[in-house]
Design a protein around this motif. Structure first.
Motif, PDB file in Angstrom:
ATOM      1  N   THR A  94      52.255 -44.725 -27.646  1.00 25.71           N
ATOM      2  CA  THR A  94      51.538 -43.510 -27.245  1.00 25.71           C
ATOM      3  C   THR A  94      50.246 -43.365 -28.034  1.00 25.71           C
ATOM      4  O   THR A  94      49.188 -43.047 -27.479  1.00 25.71           O
ATOM      5  CB  THR A  94      52.416 -42.271 -27.465  1.00 25.71           C
ATOM      6  OG1 THR A  94      53.602 -42.393 -26.683  1.00 25.71           O
ATOM      7  CG2 THR A  94      51.679 -41.002 -27.070  1.00 25.71           C
ATOM      8  N   GLN A 125      42.866 -46.166 -27.316  1.00 25.28           N
ATOM      9  CA  GLN A 125      42.151 -47.081 -26.424  1.00 25.28           C
ATOM     10  C   GLN A 125      41.519 -46.379 -25.230  1.00 25.28           C
ATOM     11  O   GLN A 125      40.639 -46.928 -24.582  1.00 25.28           O
ATOM     12  CB  GLN A 125      43.104 -48.182 -25.968  1.00 25.28           C
ATOM     13  CG  GLN A 125      43.525 -49.096 -27.116  1.00 25.28           C
ATOM     14  CD  GLN A 125      44.620 -50.076 -26.746  1.00 25.28           C
ATOM     15  OE1 GLN A 125      45.221 -49.984 -25.677  1.00 25.28           O
ATOM     16  NE2 GLN A 125      44.890 -51.016 -27.636  1.00 25.28           N
ATOM     17  N   SER A 126      41.974 -45.150 -24.950  1.00 26.01           N
ATOM     18  CA  SER A 126      41.384 -44.407 -23.831  1.00 26.01           C
ATOM     19  C   SER A 126      40.052 -43.771 -24.206  1.00 26.01           C
ATOM     20  O   SER A 126      39.291 -43.347 -23.337  1.00 26.01           O
ATOM     21  CB  SER A 126      42.352 -43.322 -23.361  1.00 26.01           C
ATOM     22  OG  SER A 126      42.459 -42.291 -24.336  1.00 26.01           O
ATOM     23  N   ASP A 127      39.793 -43.677 -25.507  1.00 24.67           N
ATOM     24  CA  ASP A 127      38.569 -43.045 -26.014  1.00 24.67           C
ATOM     25  C   ASP A 127      38.447 -41.585 -25.586  1.00 24.67           C
ATOM     26  O   ASP A 127      37.350 -41.016 -25.592  1.00 24.67           O
ATOM     27  CB  ASP A 127      37.310 -43.803 -25.536  1.00 24.67           C
ATOM     28  CG  ASP A 127      37.195 -45.181 -26.162  1.00 24.67           C
ATOM     29  OD1 ASP A 127      37.601 -45.310 -27.327  1.00 24.67           O
ATOM     30  OD2 ASP A 127      36.712 -46.095 -25.485  1.00 24.67           O
ATOM     31  N   SER A 128      39.570 -40.961 -25.233  1.00 23.32           N
ATOM     32  CA  SER A 128      39.517 -39.587 -24.755  1.00 23.32           C
ATOM     33  C   SER A 128      39.500 -38.583 -25.896  1.00 23.32           C
ATOM     34  O   SER A 128      39.007 -37.466 -25.753  1.00 23.32           O
ATOM     35  CB  SER A 128      40.722 -39.299 -23.847  1.00 23.32           C
ATOM     36  OG  SER A 128      41.935 -39.496 -24.554  1.00 23.32           O
ATOM     37  N   ARG A 131      47.636 -45.849 -26.756  1.00 24.78           N
ATOM     38  CA  ARG A 131      47.073 -45.466 -25.455  1.00 24.78           C
ATOM     39  C   ARG A 131      45.975 -44.423 -25.625  1.00 24.78           C
ATOM     40  O   ARG A 131      44.928 -44.492 -24.969  1.00 24.78           O
ATOM     41  CB  ARG A 131      48.177 -44.927 -24.535  1.00 24.78           C
ATOM     42  CG  ARG A 131      49.033 -45.995 -23.896  1.00 24.78           C
ATOM     43  CD  ARG A 131      49.774 -45.449 -22.680  1.00 24.78           C
ATOM     44  NE  ARG A 131      50.684 -44.365 -23.028  1.00 24.78           N
ATOM     45  CZ  ARG A 131      51.953 -44.549 -23.380  1.00 24.78           C
ATOM     46  NH1 ARG A 131      52.447 -45.781 -23.434  1.00 24.78           N
ATOM     47  NH2 ARG A 131      52.722 -43.518 -23.671  1.00 24.78           N
ATOM     48  N   VAL A 132      46.195 -43.474 -26.505  1.00 24.93           N
ATOM     49  CA  VAL A 132      45.190 -42.438 -26.739  1.00 24.93           C
ATOM     50  C   VAL A 132      43.949 -43.040 -27.388  1.00 24.93           C
ATOM     51  O   VAL A 132      42.816 -42.738 -27.004  1.00 24.93           O
ATOM     52  CB  VAL A 132      45.771 -41.319 -27.629  1.00 24.93           C
ATOM     53  CG1 VAL A 132      44.691 -40.342 -28.040  1.00 24.93           C
ATOM     54  CG2 VAL A 132      46.889 -40.593 -26.899  1.00 24.93           C
TER      55      VAL A 132
END
Length: 268
Positions: A64, A70-73, A67-68
């Motif tokens: 988890t 690598q999403s650059d969000s 994922r956060v």
């Protein structure tokens, strides 16, 4: 008062309740995130607070977290990070590069790659666990990272030769804020040298589980303890619980009040 009205709690109290539930029971976080928009904003910051290789001790999994990242969000609010075993040096570097607010860091592996040193130097943890013997010859390693470390746990190879004592003392001198030190698998002969040279040191804990040696030492800062689950002890400390450092502090306080024999050092 309208009989249909529901009781309303002050927002500060409501937030404390939800955050307390998330911290004490991380498994409830997915459900808490669905309660309301404001609860989501409170809990989302806690979601990434503690990351370990064991799911039951984490507020989120490595998967988890990655994922956060690598999403650059967003930049996840990771306060406590336990890395073992590594998922590859590139993955570790990516996590450490983004998670700059780490307060406690555990790097439990026999070797820390020199490739990670520039990234590690940007961190400012208060609590640090790891193997550092392979880096002792790198004189400039970590000096900035060590500045604010108060609690240091060293997990090294058993039987460190006496000739390395000056090297280890020089290494420990790089921690100006150090108050608590735990050493595991070292020769007992190193302990008196640390106690004599560490004027600011308040607590020194030695793991007794790997050695039957006893130290006849009256220094009340010294405690010998048998450690069991390293991860659980680390997580307990991250949450402000009664881990081995807290137990050692209480033990030392009792020695100073003469509730325990002053020369005693073994904490069961």
């Amino acid at each position: 008062m309208n009989s249909d009205s529901s009781p309303v709690l002050p927002l500060e109290l409501e937030r404390e309740i939800f955050e307390g539930a998330a911290i004490c029971c991380p498994e409830t976080i997915p459900s808490l995130l669905l309660v309301s928009h404001r609860v989501y904003e409170w809990i989302e910051k806690i979601k990434y607070r503690t990351v370990t290789p064991m799911g039951k001790h984490s507020t989120c999994s490595y998967e988890t977290l990655m994922r956060v990242i690598q999403s650059d969000s967003k930049s996840p609010h990771v306060h406590h990070l336990y890395i073992w075993p590594y998922g590859g040096t590139d993955v570790v570097q990516e996590i450490l590069h983004v998670c700059t607010g780490i307060q406690s860091l555990a790097l439990i592996r026999s070797n820390i790659s020199a490739f990670l040193l520039p990234t590690l130097a940007t961190l400012r943890p208060r609590r640090l666990w790891g193997y550092f013997g392979s880096l002792l010859d790198k004189k400039d390693f970590g000096q900035s990272m060590f500045t604010f470390v108060t609690h240091l746990a060293l997990w090294e190879i058993a039987g460190e030769p006496d000739r390395d004592i000056p090297v280890w003392l020089s290494f420990l001198a790089m921690f100006p804020s150090l108050t608590h030190l735990m050493i595991s698998s070292f020769k007992t002969t190193l302990v008196p040298h640390i106690l004599a040279s560490s004027k600011m040191l308040e607590v020194l804990v030695k793991d007794s589980s790997l050695s039957g040696e006893e130290l006849d030492n009256v220094d009340d800062r010294y405690v010998t303890i048998e450690l069991r689950s390293i991860v659980e002890q680390w997580v307990m400390g991250a949450r402000g619980g009664n881990n081995f450092w807290a137990r050692a502090e209480a033990f030392i306080a009792k020695k100073r009040c003469r509730e325990i024999q002053p020369g005693s050092s073994l904490l069961s």
